[in-house]
Design a protein around this motif. Structure first.
Motif, PDB file in Angstrom:
ATOM      1  N   ALA A 177       0.821  -1.216   0.000  1.00  0.00           N
ATOM      2  CA  ALA A 177       0.000   0.000   0.000  1.00  0.00           C
ATOM      3  C   ALA A 177       0.853   1.263   0.000  1.00  0.00           C
ATOM      4  CB  ALA A 177      -0.934  -0.008   1.209  1.00  0.00           C
ATOM      5  N   ASP A 178       1.890   1.293   0.811  1.00  0.00           N
ATOM      6  CA  ASP A 178       2.746   2.481   0.863  1.00  0.00           C
ATOM      7  C   ASP A 178       3.442   2.728  -0.465  1.00  0.00           C
ATOM      8  OD1 ASP A 178       2.010   2.794   3.493  1.00  0.00           O
ATOM      9  OD2 ASP A 178       3.780   1.764   4.297  1.00  0.00           O
ATOM     10  N   ASP A 179       3.881   1.634  -1.098  1.00  0.00           N
ATOM     11  CA  ASP A 179       4.551   1.760  -2.390  1.00  0.00           C
ATOM     12  C   ASP A 179       3.605   2.293  -3.448  1.00  0.00           C
ATOM     13  OD1 ASP A 179       6.591   1.536  -4.280  1.00  0.00           O
ATOM     14  OD2 ASP A 179       6.004  -0.495  -4.822  1.00  0.00           O
ATOM     15  N   TYR A 180       2.359   1.769  -3.473  1.00  0.00           N
ATOM     16  CA  TYR A 180       1.377   2.240  -4.442  1.00  0.00           C
ATOM     17  C   TYR A 180       1.012   3.696  -4.183  1.00  0.00           C
ATOM     18  CZ  TYR A 180       0.724  -2.604  -5.937  1.00  0.00           C
ATOM     19  OH  TYR A 180       0.919  -3.875  -6.435  1.00  0.00           O
ATOM     20  N   THR A 181       0.896   4.062  -2.922  1.00  0.00           N
ATOM     21  CA  THR A 181       0.561   5.451  -2.588  1.00  0.00           C
ATOM     22  C   THR A 181       1.650   6.403  -3.065  1.00  0.00           C
ATOM     23  OG1 THR A 181      -0.677   4.717  -0.628  1.00  0.00           O
ATOM     24  CG2 THR A 181       0.013   7.024  -0.704  1.00  0.00           C
ATOM     25  N   GLU A 182       2.901   5.997  -2.864  1.00  0.00           N
ATOM     26  CA  GLU A 182       4.018   6.838  -3.301  1.00  0.00           C
ATOM     27  C   GLU A 182       4.061   6.944  -4.825  1.00  0.00           C
ATOM     28  OE1 GLU A 182       8.902   7.080  -2.829  1.00  0.00           O
ATOM     29  OE2 GLU A 182       7.752   5.507  -1.822  1.00  0.00           O
ATOM     30  N   LYS A 183       3.834   5.822  -5.508  1.00  0.00           N
ATOM     31  CA  LYS A 183       3.850   5.855  -6.972  1.00  0.00           C
ATOM     32  C   LYS A 183       2.689   6.684  -7.514  1.00  0.00           C
ATOM     33  CE  LYS A 183       6.261   1.490  -7.831  1.00  0.00           C
ATOM     34  NZ  LYS A 183       6.168   0.126  -8.435  1.00  0.00           N
ATOM     35  N   THR A 184       1.535   6.594  -6.863  1.00  0.00           N
ATOM     36  CA  THR A 184       0.391   7.403  -7.285  1.00  0.00           C
ATOM     37  C   THR A 184       0.687   8.882  -7.131  1.00  0.00           C
ATOM     38  OG1 THR A 184      -1.155   5.653  -6.629  1.00  0.00           O
ATOM     39  CG2 THR A 184      -2.048   7.868  -6.884  1.00  0.00           C
ATOM     40  N   LYS A 185       1.349   9.252  -6.049  1.00  0.00           N
ATOM     41  CA  LYS A 185       1.721  10.653  -5.842  1.00  0.00           C
ATOM     42  C   LYS A 185       2.729  11.104  -6.896  1.00  0.00           C
ATOM     43  CE  LYS A 185       3.538  13.871  -2.377  1.00  0.00           C
ATOM     44  NZ  LYS A 185       4.483  14.459  -3.337  1.00  0.00           N
ATOM     45  N   ASP A 186       3.704  10.235  -7.209  1.00  0.00           N
ATOM     46  CA  ASP A 186       4.693  10.583  -8.231  1.00  0.00           C
ATOM     47  C   ASP A 186       4.030  10.789  -9.587  1.00  0.00           C
ATOM     48  OD1 ASP A 186       6.659  10.399  -6.329  1.00  0.00           O
ATOM     49  OD2 ASP A 186       7.267   8.349  -6.868  1.00  0.00           O
ATOM     50  N   MET A 187       3.069   9.920  -9.923  1.00  0.00           N
ATOM     51  CA  MET A 187       2.373  10.055 -11.193  1.00  0.00           C
ATOM     52  C   MET A 187       1.521  11.314 -11.219  1.00  0.00           C
ATOM     53  SD  MET A 187       1.247   6.092 -11.932  1.00  0.00           S
ATOM     54  CE  MET A 187       0.421   6.527 -13.453  1.00  0.00           C
ATOM     55  N   SER A 188       0.896  11.637 -10.088  1.00  0.00           N
ATOM     56  CA  SER A 188       0.088  12.858 -10.014  1.00  0.00           C
ATOM     57  C   SER A 188       0.971  14.088 -10.172  1.00  0.00           C
ATOM     58  CB  SER A 188      -0.662  12.912  -8.679  1.00  0.00           C
ATOM     59  OG  SER A 188      -1.558  11.823  -8.555  1.00  0.00           O
ATOM     60  N   ASP A 189       2.147  14.065  -9.542  1.00  0.00           N
ATOM     61  CA  ASP A 189       3.081  15.189  -9.682  1.00  0.00           C
ATOM     62  C   ASP A 189       3.568  15.316 -11.119  1.00  0.00           C
ATOM     63  OD1 ASP A 189       2.796  15.650  -6.988  1.00  0.00           O
ATOM     64  OD2 ASP A 189       4.646  14.616  -6.417  1.00  0.00           O
ATOM     65  N   ALA A 190       3.830  14.174 -11.768  1.00  0.00           N
ATOM     66  CA  ALA A 190       4.285  14.207 -13.163  1.00  0.00           C
ATOM     67  C   ALA A 190       3.191  14.761 -14.074  1.00  0.00           C
ATOM     68  CB  ALA A 190       4.693  12.808 -13.619  1.00  0.00           C
ATOM     69  N   MET A 191       1.942  14.359 -13.830  1.00  0.00           N
ATOM     70  CA  MET A 191       0.841  14.888 -14.623  1.00  0.00           C
ATOM     71  C   MET A 191       0.661  16.382 -14.384  1.00  0.00           C
ATOM     72  SD  MET A 191      -0.364  12.616 -16.593  1.00  0.00           S
ATOM     73  CE  MET A 191      -1.798  13.548 -17.103  1.00  0.00           C
ATOM     74  N   GLN A 192       0.857  16.816 -13.144  1.00  0.00           N
ATOM     75  CA  GLN A 192       0.731  18.239 -12.841  1.00  0.00           C
ATOM     76  C   GLN A 192       1.807  19.047 -13.569  1.00  0.00           C
ATOM     77  OE1 GLN A 192      -1.846  19.584 -11.062  1.00  0.00           O
ATOM     78  NE2 GLN A 192      -0.999  21.491 -11.887  1.00  0.00           N
ATOM     79  N   GLN A 193       3.001  18.491 -13.689  1.00  0.00           N
ATOM     80  CA  GLN A 193       4.054  19.166 -14.438  1.00  0.00           C
ATOM     81  C   GLN A 193       3.673  19.313 -15.914  1.00  0.00           C
ATOM     82  OE1 GLN A 193       7.734  17.077 -13.801  1.00  0.00           O
ATOM     83  NE2 GLN A 193       7.849  17.607 -11.633  1.00  0.00           N
ATOM     84  N   VAL A 194       3.002  18.295 -16.437  1.00  0.00           N
ATOM     85  CA  VAL A 194       2.535  18.390 -17.825  1.00  0.00           C
ATOM     86  C   VAL A 194       1.491  19.499 -17.954  1.00  0.00           C
ATOM     87  CG1 VAL A 194       1.318  17.172 -19.681  1.00  0.00           C
ATOM     88  CG2 VAL A 194       3.038  15.980 -18.319  1.00  0.00           C
ATOM     89  N   TYR A 195       0.553  19.536 -16.995  1.00  0.00           N
ATOM     90  CA  TYR A 195      -0.479  20.573 -17.033  1.00  0.00           C
ATOM     91  C   TYR A 195       0.130  21.965 -16.903  1.00  0.00           C
ATOM     92  CZ  TYR A 195      -3.718  16.678 -16.214  1.00  0.00           C
ATOM     93  OH  TYR A 195      -4.424  15.511 -16.309  1.00  0.00           O
ATOM     94  N   ASP A 196       1.176  22.076 -16.102  1.00  0.00           N
ATOM     95  CA  ASP A 196       1.796  23.389 -15.885  1.00  0.00           C
ATOM     96  C   ASP A 196       2.419  23.943 -17.157  1.00  0.00           C
ATOM     97  OD1 ASP A 196       1.037  23.353 -13.246  1.00  0.00           O
ATOM     98  OD2 ASP A 196       2.956  22.629 -12.485  1.00  0.00           O
ATOM     99  N   ASN A 197       2.759  23.076 -18.106  1.00  0.00           N
ATOM    100  CA  ASN A 197       3.346  23.540 -19.366  1.00  0.00           C
ATOM    101  C   ASN A 197       2.297  24.073 -20.340  1.00  0.00           C
ATOM    102  OD1 ASN A 197       5.998  22.929 -18.657  1.00  0.00           O
ATOM    103  ND2 ASN A 197       5.825  20.818 -19.354  1.00  0.00           N
ATOM    104  N   PHE A 198       1.027  23.866 -20.009  1.00  0.00           N
ATOM    105  CA  PHE A 198      -0.044  24.382 -20.850  1.00  0.00           C
ATOM    106  C   PHE A 198      -0.565  25.688 -20.268  1.00  0.00           C
ATOM    107  CE2 PHE A 198      -0.248  19.966 -22.210  1.00  0.00           C
ATOM    108  CZ  PHE A 198      -0.588  20.064 -23.545  1.00  0.00           C
ATOM    109  N   PRO A 199      -0.758  26.697 -21.094  1.00  0.00           N
ATOM    110  CA  PRO A 199      -1.463  27.886 -20.611  1.00  0.00           C
ATOM    111  C   PRO A 199      -2.944  27.581 -20.454  1.00  0.00           C
ATOM    112  CG  PRO A 199      -0.969  28.103 -22.948  1.00  0.00           C
ATOM    113  CD  PRO A 199      -0.306  26.834 -22.486  1.00  0.00           C
TER     114      PRO A 199
END
Length: 265
Positions: free
Chosen positions: A57-79
């Motif tokens: 569970a802890d590993d999945y939670t951490e990976k989910t957070k990493d993926m969410s952060d990566a997606m947020q970085q993608v969104y940040d590149n869009f105006p």
């Protein structure tokens, strides 16, 4: 009734009782046991799967957070929004940084892209009207900065939205993210040199925002020794992002003169 007949009746009654017991008690209980056994095996398999998931569970939670952060970085590149003056000032920046003369500029209206059907049509206009409305600037007669100033009051998307970012998202928004992707096409006719062309391409491709070069046509002008061409640049923005529209910086354009007849120093 003879003793023999009585014995036969007793035997038949015993057989009947055994048969009834087998068909109405033993077989139903056996079927129920098999059903419970099968259900127990399924539950045991689910338990093992859930136990394995719980252990990680802890590993999945951490990976989910990493993926969410990566997606947020993608969104940040869009105006969150683009207007006509964004395309004009992008062209001005290219001119200033790449020693390129943009002779004609056409900035199209935002076009909604159906991200739920990427293999279908390229996109539908965000309104019921056509997407032929655009702002065209001929830089051979006026400076690009003046064009930006004169067109800033005309910036309006095809769905009637203005600079406050209010726009109709339509039915093409992502069913996963809830955002609507828009494309703004800009056509640039230019004159430049070889190094200027490389710098111009690098300026577009290396932009912090999401841009692509869809088409590029270049030819060599024997009379001037320079390259002339036309480039189609697609700029993208995501409507629905939780960030405000960032208007481009447009420098002040001086109008008129305080010394009309040149009589004062």
């Amino acid at each position: 009734m003879s003793t023999r007949d009585k014995k036969l009746l007793i035997i038949l009654a015993g057989v009947a009782i055994l048969a009834l017991t087998y068909f109405f008690i033993f077989i139903p209980q056996s079927n129920k046991r098999d059903s419970l056994k099968s259900e127990n095996m399924n539950l045991k398999s689910q338990y093992n799967q859930l136990s394995a998931l719980a252990a990680k569970a802890d590993d999945y939670t951490e990976k989910t957070k990493d993926m969410s952060d990566a997606m947020q970085q993608v969104y940040d590149n869009f105006p969150s929004y683009l207007q006509i003056e964004n395309g004009i000032m992008d062209a001005v920046a290219i001119e200033k940084s790449t020693n390129t003369n943009i002779t004609e500029l056409t900035v199209g209206s935002p076009t909604a892209i159906d991200v739920n059907n990427p293999t279908g049509d390229a996109g539908t206009d965000s309104s019921s009207g056509s997407s032929t409305d655009s702002s065209t600037t001929d830089s051979s007669n006026t400076d690009s900065s003046q064009a930006a100033d004169s067109n800033s009051s005309q910036s309006q998307t095809t769905d009637g939205s203005t600079g406050d970012g209010s726009t109709s998202t339509g039915s093409a928004k992502s069913t996963v993210t809830g955002y609507q992707l828009y494309d703004v096409s800009t056509v640039m006719a230019f004159k430049t040199e070889y190094h200027g062309l490389k710098a111009m391409l690098g300026e577009v491709i290396g932009s912090s925002q999401k841009k692509t070069i869809s088409t590029l046509n270049v030819s060599f002008d024997d009379s001037t020794g320079k390259l002339t061409g036309e480039m189609l640049v697609d700029s993208y923005f995501l409507y629905g992002l939780d960030k405000p529209y960032e208007a481009p910086y447009i420098p002040a354009v001086p109008h008129g003169t305080n010394n009309l007849f040149g009589t004062t120093n």
